[in-house]
Design a protein around this motif. Structure first.
Motif, PDB file in Angstrom:
ATOM      1  N   THR A 153      14.251  -6.043 -36.864  1.00  0.00           N
ATOM      2  CA  THR A 153      12.898  -5.931 -36.325  1.00  0.00           C
ATOM      3  C   THR A 153      12.607  -6.959 -35.237  1.00  0.00           C
ATOM      4  O   THR A 153      11.533  -6.925 -34.617  1.00  0.00           O
ATOM      5  CB  THR A 153      11.852  -6.097 -37.446  1.00  0.00           C
ATOM      6  N   GLY A 154      13.537  -7.884 -35.010  1.00  0.00           N
ATOM      7  CA  GLY A 154      13.334  -8.884 -33.974  1.00  0.00           C
ATOM      8  C   GLY A 154      12.368  -9.988 -34.362  1.00  0.00           C
ATOM      9  O   GLY A 154      11.816 -10.674 -33.494  1.00  0.00           O
ATOM     10  N   ALA A 155      12.167 -10.181 -35.666  1.00  0.00           N
ATOM     11  CA  ALA A 155      11.268 -11.241 -36.130  1.00  0.00           C
ATOM     12  C   ALA A 155      11.766 -12.591 -35.626  1.00  0.00           C
ATOM     13  O   ALA A 155      12.969 -12.862 -35.618  1.00  0.00           O
ATOM     14  CB  ALA A 155      11.205 -11.233 -37.653  1.00  0.00           C
ATOM     15  N   ARG A 156      10.849 -13.449 -35.209  1.00  0.00           N
ATOM     16  CA  ARG A 156      11.212 -14.748 -34.638  1.00  0.00           C
ATOM     17  C   ARG A 156      11.218 -15.826 -35.720  1.00  0.00           C
ATOM     18  O   ARG A 156      10.176 -16.270 -36.173  1.00  0.00           O
ATOM     19  CB  ARG A 156      10.258 -15.114 -33.503  1.00  0.00           C
ATOM     20  N   PHE A 157      12.415 -16.195 -36.135  1.00  0.00           N
ATOM     21  CA  PHE A 157      12.582 -17.310 -37.047  1.00  0.00           C
ATOM     22  C   PHE A 157      13.875 -18.012 -36.668  1.00  0.00           C
ATOM     23  O   PHE A 157      14.674 -17.509 -35.893  1.00  0.00           O
ATOM     24  CB  PHE A 157      12.576 -16.851 -38.505  1.00  0.00           C
ATOM     25  N   ASP A 158      14.061 -19.202 -37.214  1.00  0.00           N
ATOM     26  CA  ASP A 158      15.112 -20.071 -36.703  1.00  0.00           C
ATOM     27  C   ASP A 158      16.290 -20.274 -37.637  1.00  0.00           C
ATOM     28  O   ASP A 158      17.376 -20.664 -37.189  1.00  0.00           O
ATOM     29  CB  ASP A 158      14.508 -21.441 -36.366  1.00  0.00           C
ATOM     30  N   GLY A 159      16.079 -20.068 -38.924  1.00  0.00           N
ATOM     31  CA  GLY A 159      17.174 -20.322 -39.849  1.00  0.00           C
ATOM     32  C   GLY A 159      16.862 -19.779 -41.224  1.00  0.00           C
ATOM     33  O   GLY A 159      15.804 -19.177 -41.464  1.00  0.00           O
ATOM     34  N   ILE A 160      17.809 -19.986 -42.147  1.00  0.00           N
ATOM     35  CA  ILE A 160      17.617 -19.542 -43.522  1.00  0.00           C
ATOM     36  C   ILE A 160      17.871 -20.706 -44.472  1.00  0.00           C
ATOM     37  O   ILE A 160      18.539 -21.687 -44.141  1.00  0.00           O
ATOM     38  CB  ILE A 160      18.532 -18.350 -43.892  1.00  0.00           C
ATOM     39  N   GLY A 161      17.309 -20.574 -45.661  1.00  0.00           N
ATOM     40  CA  GLY A 161      17.502 -21.554 -46.716  1.00  0.00           C
ATOM     41  C   GLY A 161      17.682 -20.849 -48.051  1.00  0.00           C
ATOM     42  O   GLY A 161      17.617 -19.631 -48.145  1.00  0.00           O
ATOM     43  N   LEU A 162      17.893 -21.642 -49.076  1.00  0.00           N
ATOM     44  CA  LEU A 162      18.113 -21.134 -50.430  1.00  0.00           C
ATOM     45  C   LEU A 162      17.367 -22.051 -51.372  1.00  0.00           C
ATOM     46  O   LEU A 162      17.608 -23.265 -51.387  1.00  0.00           O
ATOM     47  CB  LEU A 162      19.610 -21.136 -50.743  1.00  0.00           C
ATOM     48  N   ASP A 163      16.434 -21.481 -52.187  1.00  0.00           N
ATOM     49  CA  ASP A 163      15.644 -22.341 -53.061  1.00  0.00           C
ATOM     50  C   ASP A 163      15.371 -21.653 -54.391  1.00  0.00           C
ATOM     51  O   ASP A 163      16.082 -20.740 -54.774  1.00  0.00           O
ATOM     52  CB  ASP A 163      14.354 -22.786 -52.362  1.00  0.00           C
ATOM     53  N   SER A 164      14.352 -22.103 -55.106  1.00  0.00           N
ATOM     54  CA  SER A 164      13.978 -21.656 -56.444  1.00  0.00           C
ATOM     55  C   SER A 164      14.939 -22.226 -57.489  1.00  0.00           C
ATOM     56  O   SER A 164      15.658 -23.184 -57.225  1.00  0.00           O
ATOM     57  CB  SER A 164      13.885 -20.130 -56.514  1.00  0.00           C
ATOM     58  N   ALA A 165      14.954 -21.633 -58.681  1.00  0.00           N
ATOM     59  CA  ALA A 165      15.696 -22.190 -59.816  1.00  0.00           C
ATOM     60  C   ALA A 165      17.174 -22.348 -59.479  1.00  0.00           C
ATOM     61  O   ALA A 165      17.855 -21.381 -59.161  1.00  0.00           O
ATOM     62  CB  ALA A 165      15.519 -21.303 -61.030  1.00  0.00           C
ATOM     63  N   GLU A 166      17.666 -23.586 -59.562  1.00  0.00           N
ATOM     64  CA  GLU A 166      19.042 -23.854 -59.135  1.00  0.00           C
ATOM     65  C   GLU A 166      20.062 -23.684 -60.249  1.00  0.00           C
ATOM     66  O   GLU A 166      21.169 -23.173 -60.023  1.00  0.00           O
ATOM     67  CB  GLU A 166      19.144 -25.269 -58.570  1.00  0.00           C
TER      68      GLU A 166
END
Length: 338
Positions: A153-166
């Motif tokens: 969709t061409g959404a403008r974001f810069d990076g990814i992460g990983l969170d919540s229960a580890e």
């Protein structure tokens, strides 16, 4: 020094900035019945035994975010507080799955956040980066599908992460998600070594090819890993007040931040979910100043480590370092660290 420096915030969950007053106000606006009788009742529940006890409250409270303007207002309120605390650059995480899984359209949640971030520099003097964080306790295939959808969709974001229960959700589960991100030139970070073992930090580096680790405290349990983190200059975005509230350490005086600095680890101080954990990034810095008696040179190292770990270009990095230089001059001392 009594005044706060220009700050770089690298570990901040937007949903974790929802103050009780905002939550109760948004609930009334959207006709949502919450189990909390008042702001004071809600605030009294901000005592946690571990990460999961926090997440249970966190997920209940985000239900008040329904309309695009709710998401924009959440970001505006954070930006105002960040500006007051001296933040000059902020890399903020959005847990999109928290919202899409409860029926909020992607364009509502993402669009509302984007609306506010697009004016952050003009209105608040803060440059920003947007990180889409995926929930490790939801199916990895769901994360991959959402990431592909955002890219298409061409959404403008810069990076990814990983969170919540580890615990019990190792980084290895998300190899495909991070490979998609890498192929599309997205920056990559991940929570590891908070409640999970040092091995999760190693997996994040080797399998997800992350550029930065969120938390990473338990890396200290593995000498070989510590040596690698120092050698490869892997940034660790630690959150002292969060670590106390979630019982990673019992009291702030026991936080391993100074030990990490003494090892030469590339640590910097951030806030995580400040509305829940008792402090924004400036308050985290004050807390470690007071409790750990960090030296001026160590404080400067923390500030510059944050700048060096930011997902910015060389020009912006130089500007941020120059602001630290100016602050040091105004405080009556030159640079103590590089």
């Amino acid at each position: 020094m009594s005044t706060l420096p220009p700050l770089v915030e690298l570990h901040l969950h937007l949903e974790g900035t929802l103050e009780p007053e905002f939550i109760m106000r948004a609930a009334r606006k959207n006709g949502i019945d919450l189990p909390w009788a008042s702001v004071e009742d809600l605030r009294s529940r901000y005592e946690f035994s571990d990460l999961q006890s926090f997440l249970d409250l966190y997920y209940a409270n985000v239900s008040v975010l329904r309309e695009r303007e709710d998401f924009s207002q959440m970001v505006y309120e954070y930006l105002r507080r960040a500006q007051a605390g001296g933040v000059r650059h902020a890399e903020v995480s959005l847990d999109l799955q928290v919202h899409t899984s409860r029926g909020v359209p992607l364009e509502v949640a993402f669009g509302g956040v984007r609306d506010a971030l697009d004016v952050a520099e003009e209105r608040y003097g803060i440059t920003t980066r947007l990180i889409i964080s995926f929930l490790r306790d939801r199916p990895p295939a769901e994360a991959a599908d959402l990431l592909r959808r955002l890219i298409v969709t061409g959404a403008r974001f810069d990076g990814i992460g990983l969170d919540s229960a580890e615990a019990d959700y190792p980084p290895a589960l998300f190899t495909e998600v991070y490979e998609i991100a890498r192929q599309h030139g997205l920056r990559r970070t991940a929570h590891a070594g908070e409640e999970g073992p040092a091995e999760y930090v190693r997996q994040a580096l080797d399998l997800l090819h992350v550029e930065r680790i969120d938390h990473g405290n338990r890396s200290l349990e593995d000498d070989a890993l510590v040596q690698r983190l120092v050698r490869e200059r892997v940034p660790l975005a630690v959150c002292p007040l969060s670590n106390v509230r979630l019982r990673v350490v019992d009291v702030i005086e026991e936080h391993p931040l100074v030990r990490m600095l003494e090892h030469g680890m590339q640590v910097s101080v951030h806030s995580d979910d400040p509305a829940y954990f008792g402090g924004y990034v400036d308050e985290n810095l004050v807390a470690v100043r007071d409790a750990l008696a960090i030296t001026p040179a160590q404080e400067e190292t923390l500030l510059r480590n944050a700048v060096d770990a930011a997902f910015v270009d060389a020009d912006r990095r130089a500007e941020l370092h120059a602001e630290i230089d100016l602050w040091l001059e105004q405080c009556g001392r030159g640079t103590d660290a590089t």
